[in-house]
Enzyme design. Structure first.
Site, PDB file in Angstrom:
ATOM      1  N   CYS A   1      91.118  32.974 -46.458  1.00 30.15           N
ATOM      2  CA  CYS A   1      91.795  31.878 -45.753  1.00 30.15           C
ATOM      3  C   CYS A   1      90.863  31.394 -44.631  1.00 30.15           C
ATOM      4  O   CYS A   1      89.824  32.001 -44.354  1.00 30.15           O
ATOM      5  CB  CYS A   1      93.131  32.362 -45.189  1.00 30.15           C
TER       6      CYS A   1
ATOM      7  N   CYS B   1      90.197  34.119 -41.885  1.00 34.80           N
ATOM      8  CA  CYS B   1      89.244  35.144 -42.303  1.00 34.80           C
ATOM      9  C   CYS B   1      87.841  34.562 -42.447  1.00 34.80           C
ATOM     10  O   CYS B   1      86.858  35.210 -42.081  1.00 34.80           O
ATOM     11  CB  CYS B   1      89.700  35.800 -43.599  1.00 34.80           C
TER      12      CYS B   1
ATOM     13  N   GLU C   1      90.467  41.128 -45.391  1.00 34.01           N
ATOM     14  CA  GLU C   1      89.113  40.877 -44.897  1.00 34.01           C
ATOM     15  C   GLU C   1      88.956  41.333 -43.452  1.00 34.01           C
ATOM     16  O   GLU C   1      87.921  41.898 -43.080  1.00 34.01           O
ATOM     17  CB  GLU C   1      88.772  39.374 -44.965  1.00 34.01           C
TER      18      GLU C   1
ATOM     19  N   HIS D   1      94.916  40.733 -42.358  1.00 35.20           N
ATOM     20  CA  HIS D   1      94.475  40.447 -43.720  1.00 35.20           C
ATOM     21  C   HIS D   1      93.432  41.473 -44.166  1.00 35.20           C
ATOM     22  O   HIS D   1      92.780  42.108 -43.332  1.00 35.20           O
ATOM     23  CB  HIS D   1      93.875  39.044 -43.808  1.00 35.20           C
TER      24      HIS D   1
END
Length: 148
Positions: A86, A89, A58, A56
């Protein structure tokens, strides 16, 4: 430059990262980590490119920032991300002890707040809705394109 102007400036950089993800046919989410007014880490979704569910935006930005600083703790850093993190993360953000998290679009379906608001470090502060319309439009356009 006041905090609001700074937040918009750095969110624009996160949006630039999201555009990179879009060009790579990834979900268009981008992130930057800032310390002392300078970007020390940036990233965008690479889940499809790397065939890695943890890639992801992040995570990419946190890894780059930790590498830049030479340590795993990102105290006195702000993470700017185009969409609410999410739960995965958010956990990484908590472990990294990021001081401040700023996002554009809420994610009521997959955002961390659906599961727990206590994931971040207790001293972490949050700001939501920075350039919300632009962040939301990028996501809705992307998903409309997949359906259409």
């Amino acid at each position: 430059m006041d905090q609001h102007e700074n937040d918009e400036k750095f969110m624009r950089l996160a949006l630039n990262e999201a555009q990179k993800a879009l060009k790579e046919q990834e979900v268009p989410i981008g992130a930057v980590v800032v310390a002392g007014g300078a970007v020390i880490g940036r990233g965008h979704n690479l889940v499809e490119t790397l065939a890695d569910p943890t890639a992801h935006a992040e995570m990419q930005a946190l890894t780059a920032a930790a590498s830049t600083l030479g340590g795993k703790y990102l105290q006195d850093c702000t993470l700017y991300v185009t969409v609410e993190p999410c739960i995965m993360c958010a956990g990484a953000i908590g472990w990294a002890q990021v001081s401040r998290v700023v996002w554009g679009a809420d994610d009521p379906k997959k955002g961390y707040r659906r599961y727990s608001e206590g994931v971040f470090h207790p001293k972490t502060t949050v700001a939501r809705g920075v350039l919300r319309e632009e962040c939301e439009a990028l996501m809705s356009d992307f998903f409309a394109g997949l359906r259409g």
